[in-house]
Write a protein that holds these residues in place. Structure first.
Motif, PDB file in Angstrom:
ATOM      1  N   THR A  54       0.459  -1.033  -0.191  1.00  0.00           N
ATOM      2  CA  THR A  54       0.435   0.329  -0.246  1.00  0.00           C
ATOM      3  C   THR A  54       0.702   1.232   0.144  1.00  0.00           C
ATOM      4  OG1 THR A  54      -0.256  -0.390   1.981  1.00  0.00           O
ATOM      5  CG2 THR A  54      -2.009  -0.833   1.248  1.00  0.00           C
ATOM      6  N   ALA A  55       2.201   0.565   0.365  1.00  0.00           N
ATOM      7  CA  ALA A  55       3.202   2.756   0.256  1.00  0.00           C
ATOM      8  C   ALA A  55       3.111   2.488  -1.266  1.00  0.00           C
ATOM      9  CB  ALA A  55       4.077   1.074   1.038  1.00  0.00           C
ATOM     10  N   LYS A  61      -2.882   6.073  -4.244  1.00  0.00           N
ATOM     11  CA  LYS A  61      -3.949   7.216  -4.225  1.00  0.00           C
ATOM     12  C   LYS A  61      -5.713   6.348  -4.685  1.00  0.00           C
ATOM     13  CE  LYS A  61      -2.070  10.025  -8.145  1.00  0.00           C
ATOM     14  NZ  LYS A  61      -1.700  10.843  -9.318  1.00  0.00           N
ATOM     15  N   ALA A  62      -5.117   5.048  -5.280  1.00  0.00           N
ATOM     16  CA  ALA A  62      -6.131   4.474  -5.480  1.00  0.00           C
ATOM     17  C   ALA A  62      -7.215   4.329  -4.606  1.00  0.00           C
ATOM     18  CB  ALA A  62      -6.242   2.991  -5.864  1.00  0.00           C
ATOM     19  N   GLY A  65      -5.584   8.348  -1.250  1.00  0.00           N
ATOM     20  CA  GLY A  65      -4.143   9.427  -0.327  1.00  0.00           C
ATOM     21  C   GLY A  65      -3.385   8.929   1.037  1.00  0.00           C
ATOM     22  N   ALA A  66      -2.742   9.191   1.269  1.00  0.00           N
ATOM     23  CA  ALA A  66      -1.559   8.764   2.473  1.00  0.00           C
ATOM     24  C   ALA A  66      -2.497   8.238   4.076  1.00  0.00           C
ATOM     25  CB  ALA A  66      -0.678   9.459   2.734  1.00  0.00           C
ATOM     26  N   GLY A  67      -2.386   7.298   4.245  1.00  0.00           N
ATOM     27  CA  GLY A  67      -2.448   6.738   5.615  1.00  0.00           C
ATOM     28  C   GLY A  67      -3.875   5.770   5.692  1.00  0.00           C
ATOM     29  N   LYS A  68      -4.312   5.561   4.371  1.00  0.00           N
ATOM     30  CA  LYS A  68      -5.807   4.741   4.482  1.00  0.00           C
ATOM     31  C   LYS A  68      -5.039   2.979   3.572  1.00  0.00           C
ATOM     32  CE  LYS A  68      -8.452   8.403   3.378  1.00  0.00           C
ATOM     33  NZ  LYS A  68      -9.049   9.066   4.385  1.00  0.00           N
ATOM     34  N   ALA A  74      -7.628  -2.492   1.542  1.00  0.00           N
ATOM     35  CA  ALA A  74      -6.947  -2.140   1.202  1.00  0.00           C
ATOM     36  C   ALA A  74      -5.899  -3.703   0.791  1.00  0.00           C
ATOM     37  CB  ALA A  74      -5.592  -1.300   1.843  1.00  0.00           C
ATOM     38  N   ALA A  75      -6.037  -4.228   1.845  1.00  0.00           N
ATOM     39  CA  ALA A  75      -5.053  -5.575   1.534  1.00  0.00           C
ATOM     40  C   ALA A  75      -5.732  -6.476   0.842  1.00  0.00           C
ATOM     41  CB  ALA A  75      -4.930  -6.189   3.054  1.00  0.00           C
TER      42      ALA A  75
END
Length: 121
Positions: A54-55, A61-62, A65-68, A74-75
């Motif tokens: 996810t980094a 972007k998908a 943003g950062a921190g999501k 996300a996994a």
């Protein structure tokens, strides 16, 4: 008294010993508070055959943003990506290395998504 990290690493070591005897590529997962990382290593552990996390900029972007990157969604996305990249590298079957993390939540979501995308383990 052992720390939580030392306990996790002890569990991971036992799993890696068992996986090493199989001689198949290893799908290893690492998670932090902000991101989840997946890597497919060769049977001897010397080469990285595929990786996803996810980094990565396009994943961030998908996700919005950062921190999501610390979510089950996300996994799942990372699981699909690692399966596609592993298959592109010629890997169909892997041994799942959860690195001592509980098979629950984000780790389970990544594994299930990789299975659904065609990776066998």
């Amino acid at each position: 008294m052992t720390t939580k990290k030392e306990q996790r690493l002890r569990r991971a070591r036992q799993t890696r010993i068992r996986i090493a005897t199989q001689g198949v590529p290893r799908l290893t997962v690492n998670r932090s508070n902000l991101h989840i990382y997946a890597t497919v290593l060769s049977g001897d552990g010397a080469r990285v055959l595929a990786s996803a996390s996810t980094a990565e900029a396009d994943v961030r972007k998908a996700l919005g943003g950062a921190g999501k990157g610390a979510t089950v969604g996300a996994a799942t996305d990372v699981g699909k990506r690692i399966a596609e990249r592993a298959k592109a590298a010629g890997v169909e079957k892997v041994a799942f290395d959860r690195a001592g993390f509980a098979y629950h939540g984000r780790v389970k979501a990544l594994a299930d998504a990789a299975r659904e995308a065609g990776l066998q383990f």
